[in-house]
Write a protein that holds these residues in place. Structure first.
Motif, PDB file in Angstrom:
ATOM      1  N   LYS A 275       0.833  -1.202   0.000  1.00 37.05           N
ATOM      2  CA  LYS A 275       0.000   0.000   0.000  1.00 37.05           C
ATOM      3  C   LYS A 275       0.870   1.256   0.000  1.00 37.05           C
ATOM      4  CE  LYS A 275      -3.719   2.419   2.487  1.00 37.05           C
ATOM      5  NZ  LYS A 275      -3.008   3.711   2.456  1.00 37.05           N
ATOM      6  N   ALA A 276       1.911   1.255   0.810  1.00 38.37           N
ATOM      7  CA  ALA A 276       2.809   2.404   0.845  1.00 38.37           C
ATOM      8  C   ALA A 276       3.505   2.604  -0.496  1.00 38.37           C
ATOM      9  CB  ALA A 276       3.844   2.217   1.959  1.00 38.37           C
ATOM     10  N   LEU A 277       3.888   1.493  -1.126  1.00 38.46           N
ATOM     11  CA  LEU A 277       4.557   1.589  -2.428  1.00 38.46           C
ATOM     12  C   LEU A 277       3.590   2.111  -3.481  1.00 38.46           C
ATOM     13  CD1 LEU A 277       7.337   1.016  -3.660  1.00 38.46           C
ATOM     14  CD2 LEU A 277       6.478  -1.235  -4.353  1.00 38.46           C
ATOM     15  N   ASP A 321       2.151   1.891   9.155  1.00 35.59           N
ATOM     16  CA  ASP A 321       2.077   2.754   7.983  1.00 35.59           C
ATOM     17  C   ASP A 321       3.271   3.697   7.876  1.00 35.59           C
ATOM     18  OD1 ASP A 321      -0.319   1.600   7.265  1.00 35.59           O
ATOM     19  OD2 ASP A 321      -1.561   3.150   8.203  1.00 35.59           O
ATOM     20  N   ASP A 322       3.677   4.297   8.985  1.00 32.98           N
ATOM     21  CA  ASP A 322       4.763   5.277   8.955  1.00 32.98           C
ATOM     22  C   ASP A 322       6.080   4.632   8.502  1.00 32.98           C
ATOM     23  OD1 ASP A 322       3.002   7.178   9.786  1.00 32.98           O
ATOM     24  OD2 ASP A 322       3.687   7.224  11.863  1.00 32.98           O
ATOM     25  N   ALA A 324       6.399   1.880   6.775  1.00 34.37           N
ATOM     26  CA  ALA A 324       6.249   1.446   5.391  1.00 34.37           C
ATOM     27  C   ALA A 324       6.418   2.618   4.431  1.00 34.37           C
ATOM     28  CB  ALA A 324       4.889   0.788   5.187  1.00 34.37           C
ATOM     29  N   ALA A 325       5.861   3.760   4.790  1.00 36.90           N
ATOM     30  CA  ALA A 325       5.987   4.951   3.951  1.00 36.90           C
ATOM     31  C   ALA A 325       7.447   5.377   3.837  1.00 36.90           C
ATOM     32  CB  ALA A 325       5.143   6.091   4.522  1.00 36.90           C
ATOM     33  N   GLU A 326       8.152   5.321   4.960  1.00 36.92           N
ATOM     34  CA  GLU A 326       9.574   5.677   4.961  1.00 36.92           C
ATOM     35  C   GLU A 326      10.376   4.720   4.086  1.00 36.92           C
ATOM     36  OE1 GLU A 326      13.172   5.687   8.251  1.00 36.92           O
ATOM     37  OE2 GLU A 326      11.145   6.217   8.893  1.00 36.92           O
ATOM     38  N   GLN A 327      10.090   3.431   4.209  1.00 36.25           N
ATOM     39  CA  GLN A 327      10.832   2.438   3.443  1.00 36.25           C
ATOM     40  C   GLN A 327      10.499   2.522   1.951  1.00 36.25           C
ATOM     41  OE1 GLN A 327      13.180   0.824   4.800  1.00 36.25           O
ATOM     42  NE2 GLN A 327      13.768  -0.526   3.107  1.00 36.25           N
ATOM     43  N   SER A 328       9.244   2.767   1.624  1.00 39.33           N
ATOM     44  CA  SER A 328       8.864   2.878   0.210  1.00 39.33           C
ATOM     45  C   SER A 328       9.480   4.119  -0.424  1.00 39.33           C
ATOM     46  CB  SER A 328       7.346   2.901   0.059  1.00 39.33           C
ATOM     47  OG  SER A 328       6.785   4.060   0.644  1.00 39.33           O
ATOM     48  N   LEU A 329       9.610   5.192   0.356  1.00 36.16           N
ATOM     49  CA  LEU A 329      10.261   6.398  -0.147  1.00 36.16           C
ATOM     50  C   LEU A 329      11.720   6.110  -0.475  1.00 36.16           C
ATOM     51  CD1 LEU A 329      10.258   9.424  -0.746  1.00 36.16           C
ATOM     52  CD2 LEU A 329      10.754   9.834   1.682  1.00 36.16           C
ATOM     53  N   PHE A 330      12.374   5.354   0.399  1.00 39.77           N
ATOM     54  CA  PHE A 330      13.768   4.973   0.175  1.00 39.77           C
ATOM     55  C   PHE A 330      13.890   4.153  -1.114  1.00 39.77           C
ATOM     56  CE2 PHE A 330      17.226   1.832   0.976  1.00 39.77           C
ATOM     57  CZ  PHE A 330      18.283   2.718   0.964  1.00 39.77           C
ATOM     58  N   ILE A 331      12.973   3.215  -1.303  1.00 42.17           N
ATOM     59  CA  ILE A 331      13.008   2.378  -2.495  1.00 42.17           C
ATOM     60  C   ILE A 331      12.697   3.189  -3.749  1.00 42.17           C
ATOM     61  CG2 ILE A 331      11.678   0.542  -3.652  1.00 42.17           C
ATOM     62  CD1 ILE A 331      11.798  -1.044  -1.099  1.00 42.17           C
ATOM     63  N   ASN A 332      11.829   4.185  -3.621  1.00 44.56           N
ATOM     64  CA  ASN A 332      11.549   5.066  -4.758  1.00 44.56           C
ATOM     65  C   ASN A 332      12.797   5.819  -5.194  1.00 44.56           C
ATOM     66  OD1 ASN A 332       9.178   5.203  -6.214  1.00 44.56           O
ATOM     67  ND2 ASN A 332       8.065   6.265  -4.617  1.00 44.56           N
TER      68      ASN A 332
END
Length: 582
Positions: A275-277, A321-322, A324-332
């Motif tokens: 979801k975060a991704l 959620d927080d 996951a959002a941080e990790q997805s931002l890193f992957i982006n």
């Protein structure tokens, strides 16, 4: 499906493409199916061409059910795997979940780790470093497991050819359960259990599961054995679907059921990490398989390409959620870096090819630069294959050897060609369309020459010319909302179940065609007395000035629903154009 070649080709300025028409099915069967389903005969014919010939088969196709999934214990060694895992959990052994660094591997690890974490706290996961360890089971990974007192390794999406590594682990008192979907070698590793439908002695009825699909079946079997509720493994359907999409396995049979319900879960209740991704890439609903392939999969892959696959698993395992959002931002961010590297290396490779004229009279492309990023050469190989349409290998230098990614064209078995070069390679693995390989630097010239000789002797000229597979010829008058809705119900689309492609002749445009971006053609088209349809032709911008008012042309296309700002409209996605007077 069986196809007959037609003589139609697109404009000479583009790479020529063969328009290939599907062989029509039995007319009586088609007519009866159309009547039973109350659908257009054209659509019934497509179903028959895809092996769906009865009302019951059509019902199962259009209304798949999770109850149609096969009994996981039909898979060879599944009982042994469950017994060994039960023993490890009961005696509090330390277990390692081991997987590859690509999408299939990281989703496999995330699924298995998350599932078995419900039953044992003595669990670790391990993803090999692409740059230091390479693909598959590594000695470093086994040594790490040994240092941590791990006595059972469950390997997913790899291991089927790791005979020496499994033997080494056994010598240290570490057992292996292998969950793989690649072709085995002549001799299987000495593992406690080997779950692989492609084993010659495996009776499992479906052979094309992704690696994550094998992990899903393991979880399903564990729940069945212990009479646990189905939602304990069905909660991972979104991860399985992502692996199916990314690994380009056939979306038929069990894969279609898994992908169908996986998409539902992704679009309604995805795991926290996915979801975060989705949020980070600016789209969080109405995902299709194509969306997964082009938005989610590259981001998950970027972790292993640019940094470490652990980052992708970490995101997929997030429960908050927080985080996951941080990790997805890193992957982006990693994906942005990947795209820059990919573009740079592709440009260098194209310049190298142009400078050396290696393509003149040749059937293959082999390029090498010691400074290229190992993590993106697979993408570069795909781009070169798309441009020059021939088996392609891109090589770089890593750990004292040349390491490479190979890509093929549809219909040609790349793996068989590499088998003929096996004595020049240190290691290779993969399947008919994609493979990885390593070799000593002094072998590159001999390898390039033999690879060219083998491909040149075994590939046909037809396979060196891209084709468009056309399901049926129709008139625009047949296309309406019901027609499109039935096509939509044939999804999820993918290998062996592509979106139906139609051809329509005597088409003219209304207004003026125009270019969107730099490569894409946008126009309104019609037949005589038909409705006007919006059309988009990706990569067809050159036709803007080739199409003339009132000069008829033919188009082949898919029918889709275009969603823009919550507005839904019918749209024709053009695959090719042929101008009649040329």
């Amino acid at each position: 499906m069986i196809y007959l070649q037609s003589v139609a080709k697109i404009h000479k300025n583009q790479m020529e493409k063969r328009w290939v028409q599907a062989v029509k099915g039995d007319k009586d069967v088609t007519d009866l199916l159309a009547q039973q389903l109350n659908i257009d005969k054209t659509l019934a014919e497509i179903l028959v061409q895809r092996g769906i010939t009865t009302f019951t088969e059509a019902k199962d196709f259009f209304r798949p059910q999770l109850s149609q999934l096969y009994d996981p214990f039909l898979m060879k060694d599944m009982d042994k795997a469950i017994i060994r895992i039960d023993s490890a959990i009961t005696t509090a052994e330390k277990i390692m979940i081991y997987g590859d660094y690509d999408v299939d591997g990281t989703t496999s690890v995330a699924l298995a780790f998350s599932f078995f974490r419900q039953f044992s706290p003595y669990l670790e996961y391990y993803i090999p470093d692409r740059h230091k360890e390479g693909y598959g089971v590594s000695t470093a990974g086994i040594d790490y497991a040994n240092s941590k007192g791990i006595t059972l390794i469950i390997a997913l999406d790899c291991g089927i050819k790791s005979n020496d590594k499994v033997a080494y682990a056994n010598s240290l008192g570490i057992d292996f359960i292998i969950c793989d979907h690649h072709l085995p070698g002549d001799e299987l590793p000495a593992a406690v259990a080997i779950l692989d439908p492609k084993r010659s002695d495996c009776p499992y009825p479906f052979k094309e599961l992704a690696g994550c699909g094998i992990g899903f079946k393991l979880a399903q079997a564990y729940c069945s054995k212990h009479q646990l509720p189905a939602n304990m493994y069905e909660q991972y359907l979104d991860m399985v679907m992502v692996s199916i999409a990314a690994d380009i396995v056939p979306i038929v049979d069990e894969n279609r059921i898994l992908a169908y319900f996986g998409l539902i879960k992704l679009n309604t209740n995805p795991c926290v990490g996915l979801k975060a991704l989705m949020d980070s890439c600016g789209k969080n609903k109405d995902f299709t398989i194509t969306d997964v392939v082009f938005t989610l999969a590259p981001r998950i892959n970027a972790a292993g390409r640019m940094d470490h696959g652990n980052q992708a698993v970490k995101m997929l395992l997030c429960t908050e959620d927080d985080l996951a959002a941080e990790q997805s931002l890193f992957i982006n961010i990693q994906n942005t870096d990947r795209k820059l590297s990919d573009s740079s290396i592709t440009a260098e490779a194209l310049a190298l090819i142009d400078e050396s004229d290696v393509l003149i009279g040749k059937k293959t492309t082999v390029v090498y630069n010691e400074n290229w990023n190992k993590g993106v050469i697979g993408i570069v190989a795909s781009r070169l294959t798309e441009k020059y349409y021939r088996p392609t290998i891109v090589l770089t230098h890593s750990n004292g050897l040349l390491t490479g990614s190979a890509r093929s064209v549809p219909g040609y078995d790349l793996y068989e060609a590499l088998l003929g070069c096996a004595d020049l390679l240190e290691q290779f693995g993969g399947h008919k369309f994609a493979a990885g390989l390593t070799m000593k630097q002094e072998n590159i010239h001999a390898f390039s020459e033999r690879f060219e000789d083998i491909v040149g002797a075994t590939i046909t000229e037809d396979l060196l010319c891209p084709e468009i597979l056309i399901d049926n010829e129709i008139n625009f008058s047949q296309i309406d909302g019901k027609f499109q809705r039935i096509i939509a119900q044939m999804a999820p689309f993918g290998p062996m179940n592509p979106a139906p492609v139609f051809v329509t002749h005597a088409v003219t445009y209304v207004g003026r065609p125009y270019v969107v971006g730099t490569k894409h053609l946008k126009l309104n088209i019609k037949q005589q007395n038909s409705a006007i349809f919006e059309a988009i032709g990706f990569g067809l911008a050159e036709f803007e000035n080739l199409l003339q008012p009132n000069v008829p042309f033919s188009v082949c296309y898919t029918v889709e629903e275009n969603i823009w700002k919550d507005q839904r409209r019918l749209q024709l996605n053009l695959k090719a154009i042929k101008i009649h007077n040329q």
